[in-house]
Design an enzyme around this catalytic site. Structure first.
Site, PDB file in Angstrom:
ATOM      1  N   ASP A   1       0.596  -5.715  10.894  1.00 41.65           N
ATOM      2  CA  ASP A   1       0.670  -6.515   9.672  1.00 41.65           C
ATOM      3  C   ASP A   1       0.969  -7.969  10.044  1.00 41.65           C
ATOM      4  O   ASP A   1       2.071  -8.464   9.835  1.00 41.65           O
ATOM      5  CB  ASP A   1       1.755  -5.950   8.754  1.00 41.65           C
ATOM      6  CG  ASP A   1       1.784  -6.657   7.418  1.00 41.65           C
ATOM      7  OD1 ASP A   1       0.855  -7.430   7.137  1.00 41.65           O
ATOM      8  OD2 ASP A   1       2.734  -6.422   6.645  1.00 41.65           O
TER       9      ASP A   1
ATOM     10  N   ILE B   1      -8.014 -20.535  10.802  1.00 48.94           N
ATOM     11  CA  ILE B   1      -9.437 -20.834  10.886  1.00 48.94           C
ATOM     12  C   ILE B   1     -10.137 -19.697  11.637  1.00 48.94           C
ATOM     13  O   ILE B   1      -9.486 -18.938  12.367  1.00 48.94           O
ATOM     14  CB  ILE B   1      -9.695 -22.188  11.566  1.00 48.94           C
ATOM     15  CG1 ILE B   1      -9.215 -22.150  13.031  1.00 48.94           C
ATOM     16  CG2 ILE B   1      -9.020 -23.322  10.800  1.00 48.94           C
ATOM     17  CD1 ILE B   1      -9.658 -23.359  13.842  1.00 48.94           C
TER      18      ILE B   1
ATOM     19  N   LYS C   1       3.404   0.654  10.385  1.00 52.14           N
ATOM     20  CA  LYS C   1       2.967  -0.729  10.214  1.00 52.14           C
ATOM     21  C   LYS C   1       3.953  -1.619  10.959  1.00 52.14           C
ATOM     22  O   LYS C   1       5.142  -1.604  10.662  1.00 52.14           O
ATOM     23  CB  LYS C   1       2.918  -1.093   8.726  1.00 52.14           C
ATOM     24  CG  LYS C   1       2.432  -2.516   8.454  1.00 52.14           C
ATOM     25  CD  LYS C   1       2.304  -2.766   6.961  1.00 52.14           C
ATOM     26  CE  LYS C   1       3.629  -2.944   6.284  1.00 52.14           C
ATOM     27  NZ  LYS C   1       4.310  -4.238   6.577  1.00 52.14           N
TER      28      LYS C   1
ATOM     29  N   PRO D   1       2.270  -1.819  -0.343  1.00 49.57           N
ATOM     30  CA  PRO D   1       3.669  -2.109  -0.004  1.00 49.57           C
ATOM     31  C   PRO D   1       4.514  -2.268  -1.262  1.00 49.57           C
ATOM     32  O   PRO D   1       3.985  -2.422  -2.369  1.00 49.57           O
ATOM     33  CB  PRO D   1       3.551  -3.443   0.738  1.00 49.57           C
ATOM     34  CG  PRO D   1       2.392  -4.125   0.051  1.00 49.57           C
ATOM     35  CD  PRO D   1       1.429  -3.023  -0.327  1.00 49.57           C
TER      36      PRO D   1
ATOM     37  N   PRO E   1       6.694   5.618  -5.997  1.00 44.16           N
ATOM     38  CA  PRO E   1       5.730   6.296  -5.123  1.00 44.16           C
ATOM     39  C   PRO E   1       4.650   7.063  -5.871  1.00 44.16           C
ATOM     40  O   PRO E   1       3.456   6.922  -5.570  1.00 44.16           O
ATOM     41  CB  PRO E   1       6.606   7.237  -4.289  1.00 44.16           C
ATOM     42  CG  PRO E   1       7.968   6.663  -4.334  1.00 44.16           C
ATOM     43  CD  PRO E   1       8.083   6.009  -5.671  1.00 44.16           C
TER      44      PRO E   1
ATOM     45  N   GLY F   1      10.053   1.594  -3.146  1.00 49.01           N
ATOM     46  CA  GLY F   1      11.466   1.774  -2.782  1.00 49.01           C
ATOM     47  C   GLY F   1      12.311   0.569  -3.104  1.00 49.01           C
ATOM     48  O   GLY F   1      12.529   0.247  -4.277  1.00 49.01           O
TER      49      GLY F   1
ATOM     50  N   GLN G   1      11.855  -2.591  -3.139  1.00 46.60           N
ATOM     51  CA  GLN G   1      11.279  -3.612  -4.019  1.00 46.60           C
ATOM     52  C   GLN G   1      10.987  -3.095  -5.420  1.00 46.60           C
ATOM     53  O   GLN G   1      10.637  -3.871  -6.307  1.00 46.60           O
ATOM     54  CB  GLN G   1       9.986  -4.170  -3.407  1.00 46.60           C
ATOM     55  CG  GLN G   1      10.192  -5.041  -2.189  1.00 46.60           C
ATOM     56  CD  GLN G   1       8.908  -5.737  -1.774  1.00 46.60           C
ATOM     57  OE1 GLN G   1       8.308  -6.481  -2.540  1.00 46.60           O
ATOM     58  NE2 GLN G   1       8.480  -5.501  -0.549  1.00 46.60           N
TER      59      GLN G   1
ATOM     60  N   LYS H   1      -0.917 -10.426   8.785  1.00 43.32           N
ATOM     61  CA  LYS H   1      -1.397 -11.261   7.681  1.00 43.32           C
ATOM     62  C   LYS H   1      -2.149 -12.477   8.228  1.00 43.32           C
ATOM     63  O   LYS H   1      -1.841 -13.629   7.889  1.00 43.32           O
ATOM     64  CB  LYS H   1      -0.241 -11.674   6.781  1.00 43.32           C
ATOM     65  CG  LYS H   1       0.417 -10.493   6.075  1.00 43.32           C
ATOM     66  CD  LYS H   1       1.516 -10.941   5.131  1.00 43.32           C
ATOM     67  CE  LYS H   1       2.123  -9.752   4.395  1.00 43.32           C
ATOM     68  NZ  LYS H   1       2.887  -8.847   5.291  1.00 43.32           N
ATOM     69  N   VAL H   2      -3.129 -12.206   9.046  1.00 39.89           N
ATOM     70  CA  VAL H   2      -3.858 -13.255   9.758  1.00 39.89           C
ATOM     71  C   VAL H   2      -4.447 -14.236   8.751  1.00 39.89           C
ATOM     72  O   VAL H   2      -5.153 -13.843   7.815  1.00 39.89           O
ATOM     73  CB  VAL H   2      -4.962 -12.643  10.642  1.00 39.89           C
ATOM     74  CG1 VAL H   2      -5.628 -13.721  11.477  1.00 39.89           C
ATOM     75  CG2 VAL H   2      -4.374 -11.553  11.536  1.00 39.89           C
TER      76      VAL H   2
END
Length: 215
Positions: free
Chosen positions: A62, A68, A34, A172, A181, A175, A177, A64-65
Site C-alpha cells: 500500500d 509522474i 497489506k 479499508p 464488516p 473497525g 475507523q 499509494k503510488v
C-alpha cells in the site's frame, strides 16, 4: 488473488518482530497482508520477502503510488522485484501515471489496485468529489482491482455500480475507523483490518469476533 475469509491484515507495525508475531497469531485465518510505508521504511523493502518466506502470504504493498509516470514505473518495478504480489496506486494523478503502474504490474505478472477514495474524514475535502471519475477512468483502462472506503457505505455502493460486478474491491476503514464488516462485504470483496487487530490485547480473538460478525 484469493483472499482467505475475505480479510486483509493491514500490517502497519514498525518492526519485524511485531509483524511476524502478528502473522503467526493470525496465520490460520488469513492469507493476505497489506504492507505500507511504516514497516518498509523501518525495516527495509526486504521485509516483503521476510514475510513471504515465513508465511507465504499474498502481499499487497500500500504505497499509494502518486507521481509522474517515470517515477511510478520505478517504484512499481522495485516493489514487484522485492516480492510483492500487488501494489496500490492513486488515481488522482491521471491516466498516464496510472498506466505506468499498470504496465509494470503486467510486466511482472502482478496485480494493481486503483485507489478511488480513501476512508478517513479528510477524503471528503478533495478526493471524494473526483472519486467517481477515477473509478470511471479505471474501468476505461480495464483495471480489475479497486480500493474504496468501508466508512461510507453509500460511496462504496456508488463505486461498485461504476466499476461493475466483476471488479474486485477491497475496503479499508473497518473497525477502528467505524466501518462495519458485514455491511461492507455487501459491496466489497474483502475488508482491510488494521488497528482493531494489531492494537488488540488478543488479536486472534479480535479476528474471530470479526469473522463471527460476517458469518
Amino acid at each position: 488473488m484469493k483472499i482467505k475469509n475475505n480479510i486483509i491484515l493491514a500490517l502497519d507495525v514498525v518492526n519485524m518482530y511485531d509483524a511476524l508475531d502478528l502473522c503467526s497469531k493470525l496465520k490460520n485465518k488469513i492469507n493476505t497482508v497489506k504492507i505500507g510505508y511504516p514497516l518498509t521504511l523501518a525495516e527495509g523493502i526486504e521485509s516483503i520477502m521476510t514475510i513471504k518466506e515465513n508465511y507465504e502470504f499474498n502481499i499487497i504493498c500500500d504505497y499509494k503510488v502518486a507521481d509522474i509516470p517515470a517515477t511510478n514505473s520505478k517504484i512499481c518495478d522495485i516493489t514487484f522485484k522485492a516480492g510483492a504480489d500487488a501494489i496500490i496506486c492513486h488515481g488522482f494523478t491521471g491516466s498516464d501515471s496510472v498506466q505506468a503502474c499498470l504496465d509494470s504490474s503486467k510486466k511482472f505478472d502482478k496485480e494493481l489496485f486503483l485507489l478511488t477514495e480513501m476512508s478517513h474524514p479528510g477524503a471528503k475535502e478533495f478526493i471524494q468529489k473526483n472519486a467517481d471519475e477515477i473509478a470511471e477512468m479505471g474501468k476505461r483502462m480495464d483495471i480489475k482491482n479497486y480500493v474504496a472506503p468501508s466508512t461510507r457505505i453509500d460511496r462504496l455502493s456508488e463505486i461498485r455500480d461504476i466499476v461493475g460486478p466483476d471488479a474486485f474491491i477491497i475496503s479499508p476503514g473497518v473497525g477502528t475507523q467505524g466501518g462495519n464488516p458485514k455491511e461492507t462485504l455487501k459491496y466489497s470483496d474483502a475488508i482491510i483490518v488494521g488497528r482493531s487487530l494489531y492494537e488488540s490485547d488478543d488479536p486472534k480473538k479480535a479476528l474471530e469476533d470479526i469473522l463471527e460478525s460476517i458469518s
